[in-house]
Write a protein that holds these residues in place. Structure first.
Motif, short mmCIF file in Angstrom:
data_model
loop_
_atom_site.label_atom_id
_atom_site.label_comp_id
_atom_site.label_asym_id
_atom_site.label_seq_id
_atom_site.Cartn_x
_atom_site.Cartn_y
_atom_site.Cartn_z
N ARG A 203 -40.04 1.15 56.66
CA ARG A 203 -39.13 1.31 57.92
C ARG A 203 -39.93 0.01 58.90
NH1 ARG A 203 -39.19 6.77 60.69
NH2 ARG A 203 -41.61 6.73 59.92
N ILE A 204 -39.08 -0.18 59.82
CA ILE A 204 -39.46 -1.13 60.86
C ILE A 204 -39.12 -0.53 62.24
CG2 ILE A 204 -38.79 -3.45 62.06
CD1 ILE A 204 -37.74 -4.22 59.41
N ALA A 205 -40.41 -0.51 63.05
CA ALA A 205 -40.28 -0.41 64.57
C ALA A 205 -40.09 -1.61 65.36
CB ALA A 205 -41.49 0.36 64.76
N VAL A 206 -38.85 -1.76 66.06
CA VAL A 206 -38.58 -2.84 66.86
C VAL A 206 -39.08 -2.60 68.30
CG1 VAL A 206 -36.84 -4.59 67.68
CG2 VAL A 206 -36.89 -3.61 65.29
N ILE A 207 -39.67 -3.32 68.82
CA ILE A 207 -40.54 -2.99 70.34
C ILE A 207 -40.08 -4.30 70.96
CG2 ILE A 207 -42.47 -2.51 71.39
CD1 ILE A 207 -43.89 -1.56 68.87
N ARG A 208 -39.75 -3.85 72.27
CA ARG A 208 -39.44 -4.84 73.47
C ARG A 208 -40.01 -4.47 74.86
NH1 ARG A 208 -33.38 -6.34 75.78
NH2 ARG A 208 -34.06 -8.23 76.92
N ASP A 209 -40.71 -5.17 75.22
CA ASP A 209 -41.30 -4.94 76.73
C ASP A 209 -42.23 -3.60 76.64
OD1 ASP A 209 -40.46 -7.38 77.62
OD2 ASP A 209 -38.77 -6.28 78.30
N GLY A 210 -42.79 -3.19 75.39
CA GLY A 210 -43.37 -1.88 75.33
C GLY A 210 -42.70 -0.85 74.66
N GLN A 213 -37.35 0.14 70.52
CA GLN A 213 -35.73 0.01 70.40
C GLN A 213 -35.02 0.74 69.34
OE1 GLN A 213 -34.43 -2.16 73.14
NE2 GLN A 213 -36.21 -1.73 73.68
N GLN A 214 -35.74 0.57 68.14
CA GLN A 214 -34.98 1.30 66.87
C GLN A 214 -35.92 1.41 65.87
OE1 GLN A 214 -31.43 -0.54 65.97
NE2 GLN A 214 -30.85 0.97 64.12
N LEU A 215 -36.15 2.56 65.43
CA LEU A 215 -37.01 2.80 64.13
C LEU A 215 -36.05 3.00 63.12
CD1 LEU A 215 -39.85 3.35 62.82
CD2 LEU A 215 -39.55 5.67 63.78
N ALA A 216 -36.12 2.24 61.84
CA ALA A 216 -35.23 2.62 60.66
C ALA A 216 -35.57 1.73 59.61
CB ALA A 216 -33.71 2.25 61.42
N LYS A 220 -30.81 -0.51 57.40
CA LYS A 220 -30.08 0.06 58.40
C LYS A 220 -30.11 -0.84 59.66
CE LYS A 220 -29.32 4.29 60.72
NZ LYS A 220 -29.86 5.81 60.94
N LEU A 221 -31.38 -1.39 60.07
CA LEU A 221 -31.51 -2.11 61.21
C LEU A 221 -30.44 -3.45 61.28
CD1 LEU A 221 -35.34 -2.63 62.07
CD2 LEU A 221 -33.55 -1.41 63.36
N TYR A 222 -30.56 -3.83 60.07
CA TYR A 222 -29.52 -5.00 59.68
C TYR A 222 -28.13 -4.81 59.89
CZ TYR A 222 -27.97 -9.62 57.92
OH TYR A 222 -27.28 -10.74 57.81
N ASP A 223 -27.78 -3.80 59.23
CA ASP A 223 -26.26 -3.21 59.33
C ASP A 223 -25.91 -2.62 60.48
OD1 ASP A 223 -26.10 -4.37 56.81
OD2 ASP A 223 -26.37 -2.53 55.76
N LEU A 224 -26.77 -1.82 61.03
CA LEU A 224 -26.26 -0.72 62.20
C LEU A 224 -27.29 -1.12 63.35
CD1 LEU A 224 -25.31 2.19 60.40
CD2 LEU A 224 -23.69 0.76 61.57
N PRO A 225 -27.57 -2.11 64.01
CA PRO A 225 -28.45 -2.28 65.22
C PRO A 225 -27.99 -1.40 66.11
CG PRO A 225 -26.92 -4.25 64.98
CD PRO A 225 -26.86 -3.31 63.46
N ASP A 226 -28.82 -0.72 67.00
CA ASP A 226 -28.52 0.03 68.20
C ASP A 226 -28.22 -0.64 69.28
OD1 ASP A 226 -28.92 2.27 66.73
OD2 ASP A 226 -30.82 2.92 67.68
N ASN A 227 -28.79 -2.01 69.50
CA ASN A 227 -28.53 -2.58 70.80
C ASN A 227 -28.41 -3.88 70.46
OD1 ASN A 227 -31.21 -3.59 70.86
ND2 ASN A 227 -31.68 -1.51 71.71
N VAL A 228 -28.23 -4.93 71.67
CA VAL A 228 -28.00 -6.40 71.31
C VAL A 228 -29.27 -6.88 71.14
CG1 VAL A 228 -27.67 -8.46 72.79
CG2 VAL A 228 -25.87 -6.67 73.24
N PHE A 229 -30.40 -6.47 71.58
CA PHE A 229 -31.76 -6.97 71.17
C PHE A 229 -32.09 -6.88 69.89
CE2 PHE A 229 -36.25 -6.56 70.59
CZ PHE A 229 -36.54 -7.79 71.12
#
Length: 366
Positions: A203-210, A213-216, A220-229
């Motif tokens: 699983r990957i935890a994508v972090i921005r400014d602390g 953003q998404q944990l998946a 799944k991160l690639y196919d269904l990103p939660d936001n633009v970042f």
């Protein structure tokens, strides 16, 4: 072996919030990767777990044990840093044995663990050498071996491949993946390189400014990103974004801008219909933009034109840097295509893989 849990963890440096309400449950034997741009808080999150930074508020557990006030040496973790931090005057054997000697481990047990770790990493012939006699990849394996011999509950890796050349990075990340399977231990890994994250993580935890953003899982991160970042950060080259409007005509939905009009597939209309007449951000990955003559069969496509600015032949594919109007975008196309800068070409967009985002919140429209 142990799970790791972050519960409402904050870390502040003065007025700067480096980690903002981190909540993650990392399963036993998982390979979790913290990924994000420089300064996003990923290394700080790792250092909080290691005990190298003090938590401002919140709790961190290793297994069922609250470790907020536990000294680093008693947390049963091992950390591998970007710098190898090997003692130059010691042999490889002594570097790997050093921590065990500090803990007064019996000599025969030290010998067994060091030789076993060297066997796993393929560095048995190097045990008598000094660090200056090793290549960068060999030094990195020694640093990993020094962690392995401690037999910790959790391994922490802070950008361990950053100092290696490109070819060696590919080789070493494969070795780390095999090592994780062999040791069956929890790995937590920090990198700014999304390719490393995609290829190694469970699983990957994508972090921005602390902020998480998404944990998946990677796909799944690639196919269904939660936001633009997340959509823009995961994938190389990154996703293309266009300002557009969702328009309904004759019972059909279209993504419309000044330079293109793309029909939304019928199966996606139910998802997007409530946004008709509204502005949206249209996202499409470079590999879903094809030269029309080489469009794969069975794909729901829509056509647009693009003006070629730069071409990059990669051997198995071509990267095209294009413009539609004044908007730049990138396509990954068939290597058989013959195009030159200045050409205006017919493109087909795989609308089955389209993404729409709300321009106000930048959240994905699901």
């Amino acid at each position: 072996m142990a799970s790791v849990t972050y519960e409402h963890v904050y870390k502040k440096f003065g007025n700067v919030i480096a980690v903002n309400d981190m909540n993650i449950e990392i399963a036993d034997k998982e390979f979790l990767v913290f990924v994000g741009p420089s300064g996003c808080g990923k290394t700080t999150s790792l250092r909080l777990l290691a005990g190298l930074e003090e938590i401002t508020s919140g709790d961190i557990y290793i297994g069922d044990k609250l470790v907020n006030d536990v000294p680093p040496k008693d947390r049963d973790i091992a950390m591998v840093f970007q710098s190898y931090a090997l003692y130059p005057h010691m042999s490889v054997y002594d570097n790997m044995a050093f921590g065990l000697r500090l803990h007064k481990t019996p000599k025969d047990e030290i010998d067994r663990r060091v030789k076993a770790a060297a066997g796993v990493l393929g560095i048995e012939p190097l045990l008598d050498r000094k660090p200056k006699q090793l290549s960068g990849g060999q030094r990195q394996r020694v640093a990993v071996g020094r962690a392995i011999v401690r037999q910790p509950k959790v391994f922490l890796f802070d950008e361990p491949l950053s100092n290696l050349d490109a070819k060696l990075r590919v080789q070493t990340r494969a070795e780390l993946s095999k090592l994780h399977k062999r040791l069956a231990t929890t790995f937590i890994y920090v990198t700014h390189d999304q390719v490393e994250a995609m290829t190694m993580a469970t699983r990957i935890a994508v972090i921005r400014d602390g902020i998480l953003q998404q944990l998946a899982p990677p796909q799944k991160l690639y196919d269904l990103p939660d936001n633009v970042f997340v959509a823009g950060f995961i994938g190389s080259p990154s996703m293309n974004f266009f300002d557009a409007t969702l328009v309904e005509q004759d019972g059909k939905l279209f993504v419309v801008s000044d330079t293109f009009k793309l029909q939304v597939p019928v199966e996606k209309m139910g998802t997007y219909k409530e946004y008709k007449g509204q502005e949206v951000i249209f996202g499409i990955r470079p590999e879903d933009i094809h030269i029309k003559a080489y469009m794969p069969p069975g794909v729901v496509s829509a056509d647009m034109k693009g003006k070629v600015d730069v071409t990059e032949l990669m051997g198995n594919e071509i990267f095209l840097y294009l413009f539609t109007g004044k908007k730049p975008f990138i396509a990954r196309v068939d290597p058989r295509a013959h195009v030159s800068p200045g050409d205006i070409i017919d493109l087909s967009i795989n609308m089955g893989n389209m993404h729409l985002f709300d321009p106000k919140t930048e959240r994905a429209i699901r």
